[in-house]
Scaffold this motif. Structure first.
Motif, short mmCIF file in Angstrom:
data_model
loop_
_atom_site.label_atom_id
_atom_site.label_comp_id
_atom_site.label_asym_id
_atom_site.label_seq_id
_atom_site.Cartn_x
_atom_site.Cartn_y
_atom_site.Cartn_z
N PRO A 99 -46.74 33.93 -5.66
CA PRO A 99 -46.35 34.63 -6.88
C PRO A 99 -45.92 33.74 -8.03
N GLY A 100 -45.93 32.43 -7.83
CA GLY A 100 -45.83 31.51 -8.96
C GLY A 100 -44.45 31.11 -9.43
N THR A 101 -43.41 31.37 -8.65
CA THR A 101 -42.06 31.00 -9.11
C THR A 101 -41.88 29.48 -9.13
N ILE A 102 -42.35 28.79 -8.09
CA ILE A 102 -42.26 27.33 -8.10
C ILE A 102 -43.20 26.77 -9.16
N THR A 103 -44.39 27.35 -9.28
CA THR A 103 -45.35 26.90 -10.29
C THR A 103 -44.73 26.94 -11.67
N ALA A 104 -44.07 28.05 -11.99
CA ALA A 104 -43.46 28.19 -13.31
C ALA A 104 -42.35 27.18 -13.52
N ALA A 154 -43.94 23.89 -14.30
CA ALA A 154 -44.49 23.88 -15.66
C ALA A 154 -43.39 23.65 -16.69
N ALA A 155 -42.22 24.22 -16.45
CA ALA A 155 -41.11 24.01 -17.39
C ALA A 155 -40.64 22.56 -17.37
N LEU A 156 -40.85 21.86 -16.27
CA LEU A 156 -40.42 20.47 -16.14
C LEU A 156 -41.44 19.48 -16.68
N VAL A 157 -42.66 19.96 -16.99
CA VAL A 157 -43.68 19.08 -17.59
C VAL A 157 -44.17 19.72 -18.90
N PRO A 158 -43.31 19.82 -19.90
CA PRO A 158 -43.65 20.55 -21.12
C PRO A 158 -44.83 19.97 -21.88
N ASP A 159 -45.10 18.69 -21.72
CA ASP A 159 -46.24 18.06 -22.37
C ASP A 159 -47.45 17.96 -21.45
N GLY A 160 -47.34 18.53 -20.25
CA GLY A 160 -48.40 18.48 -19.27
C GLY A 160 -48.99 19.85 -19.00
N HIS A 161 -49.50 20.04 -17.79
CA HIS A 161 -50.15 21.30 -17.45
C HIS A 161 -50.04 21.50 -15.94
N VAL A 221 -52.36 38.13 -5.48
CA VAL A 221 -51.06 37.52 -5.73
C VAL A 221 -51.08 36.67 -7.00
N LEU A 222 -52.28 36.22 -7.42
CA LEU A 222 -52.38 35.42 -8.64
C LEU A 222 -52.05 36.24 -9.88
N GLU A 223 -52.28 37.54 -9.82
CA GLU A 223 -51.88 38.39 -10.96
C GLU A 223 -50.37 38.35 -11.13
N GLN A 224 -49.64 38.36 -10.03
CA GLN A 224 -48.19 38.25 -10.11
C GLN A 224 -47.78 36.87 -10.62
N ALA A 225 -48.50 35.82 -10.21
CA ALA A 225 -48.20 34.47 -10.68
C ALA A 225 -48.42 34.37 -12.19
N ARG A 226 -49.50 34.95 -12.68
CA ARG A 226 -49.75 34.92 -14.13
C ARG A 226 -48.64 35.67 -14.87
N ALA A 227 -48.20 36.79 -14.31
CA ALA A 227 -47.13 37.55 -14.95
C ALA A 227 -45.82 36.77 -14.94
N THR A 228 -45.56 36.03 -13.87
CA THR A 228 -44.35 35.19 -13.81
C THR A 228 -44.36 34.15 -14.92
N ALA A 229 -45.49 33.45 -15.07
CA ALA A 229 -45.58 32.43 -16.11
C ALA A 229 -45.49 33.04 -17.50
N ALA A 230 -46.17 34.16 -17.71
CA ALA A 230 -46.14 34.80 -19.02
C ALA A 230 -44.73 35.30 -19.36
N GLY A 231 -44.03 35.81 -18.35
CA GLY A 231 -42.68 36.29 -18.57
C GLY A 231 -41.71 35.20 -18.97
N ARG A 232 -42.02 33.97 -18.62
CA ARG A 232 -41.17 32.84 -19.00
C ARG A 232 -41.69 32.15 -20.27
N GLY A 233 -42.74 32.70 -20.85
CA GLY A 233 -43.27 32.13 -22.08
C GLY A 233 -43.92 30.78 -21.90
N LEU A 234 -44.50 30.53 -20.73
CA LEU A 234 -45.11 29.23 -20.44
C LEU A 234 -46.59 29.26 -20.81
N ALA A 235 -46.97 28.39 -21.72
CA ALA A 235 -48.37 28.31 -22.16
C ALA A 235 -49.13 27.20 -21.46
N ASN A 236 -48.47 26.42 -20.64
CA ASN A 236 -49.11 25.26 -20.00
C ASN A 236 -49.43 25.51 -18.53
#
Length: 297
Positions: A75-80, A83-90, A100-115
């Motif tokens: 669900p992408g909580t560690i992924t997110a 991503a927050a720890l590598v703001p200039d990366g991806h 489950v990837l739909e939930q991961a995408r929602a997790t990242a989007a909910g935190r405003g992560l574009a990377n």
């Protein structure tokens, strides 16, 4: 430990490919089944995980520019968090299960992560070129795959020289609790048999270093860490999710369909979990093995 190679290049990461590369049909693919499935009782555990409580051994090696692959991202909580720890990366999160990837995408989007981006993938045959990522990370993945050595070779292949393969897995035989419980003894025996029948290795934590050596890793730092559940809230949460998982998840179906347990036996194990959770002196420890492998230049 070999001499430390130079850090992977710090150029701005290129955007991930929109289409996976083609693979030859003869190349290995996943043969094991995922023991737990994605029942809500499983996802409650997965969404509790953070970089802090599940990847602390890696965090000191991260740099803001890094490009990371998170294998088995769920669900992408560690992924997110990564991503927050590598703001200039991806960070690219991959998982075998499209849902489950739909939930991961929602997790990242909910935190405003574009990377971040996410894709379906099999760790035995990753659809990325050699030397793509600064870090390839997998948490609680190798215990569930059919060929962990092949998986590690693939992870190493797509890591840049000077980069890291970072893996953490629990070790079921090393889990321990108090007070003693015949029902939880039964749970541990049953879980390990069901997991192995599905092609996995539940005692993966102790094997990570050996697997990494077989995969060709030479610069390996092997450590361990634990989760502990002891407070009333922790006991209620941990015992409740395992009680529910024991009777209602894909694991329960595999236990019954594989002839490992009856429904009555599963209900008895679930009751033992709830009884343990109500004990004020209750304590449960989960040991994890960890490896941080640096790819030589």
């Amino acid at each position: 430990m070999s001499e430390q190679p130079s850090e992977p290049q710090s150029e701005q990461p290129s955007e991930p490919q929109s289409e996976p590369q083609s693979r030859q049909p003869s190349e290995p693919r996943e043969t094991a089944v995922y023991t737990h499935g994605h029942h809500p009782s499983v996802l409650r555990s997965h969404t509790w995980r953070t970089a802090a409580n599940s990847a602390g051994y890696l965090l000191g090696s991260l740099k803001p520019h890094m490009r990371i692959l998170d294998v088995g991202c769920g669900p992408g909580t560690i992924t997110a968090d990564l991503a927050a720890l590598v703001p200039d990366g991806h960070v690219t999160g991959v998982d075998r299960e499209p849902g489950v990837l739909e939930q991961a995408r929602a997790t990242a989007a909910g935190r405003g992560l574009a990377n971040t981006d996410f894709a379906v993938a099999d760790v035995h045959a990753l659809d990325f070129p050699d030397d793509t990522f600064c870090v390839v990370h997998a948490h609680q993945v190798l215990q569930h795959v059919g060929d962990p050595v092949r998986a590690l070779r693939e992870m190493l292949r797509v890591t840049r020289p000077g980069g890291y393969v970072a893996v953490r897995d629990s070790d079921y035989a090393a889990m321990t609790w108090f007070p003693g419980s015949a029902g939880l003894d039964d749970w541990l025996d049953l879980y390990r048999r069901v997991a192995r029948a599905g092609g996995g290795e539940p005692d993966a934590g102790r094997r990570l270093k050996a697997w990494a050596l077989e995969a060709g890793c030479t610069d390996i730092t092997a450590t361990s860490d634990t989760w502990t559940f002891s407070t009333p809230e922790e006991r209620e949460w941990w015992s409740g999710l395992w009680a529910e998982r024991t009777v209602a998840s894909a694991y329960a179906e595999r236990a019954v369909d594989g002839g490992h347990a009856t429904r009555e036996r599963l209900r008895s194990v679930a009751a033992a979990w709830r009884e343990w959770g109500e004990r004020p002196e209750g304590w449960f420890g989960v040991l994890h093995g960890e490896i941080l492998c640096r790819k030589n230049v």
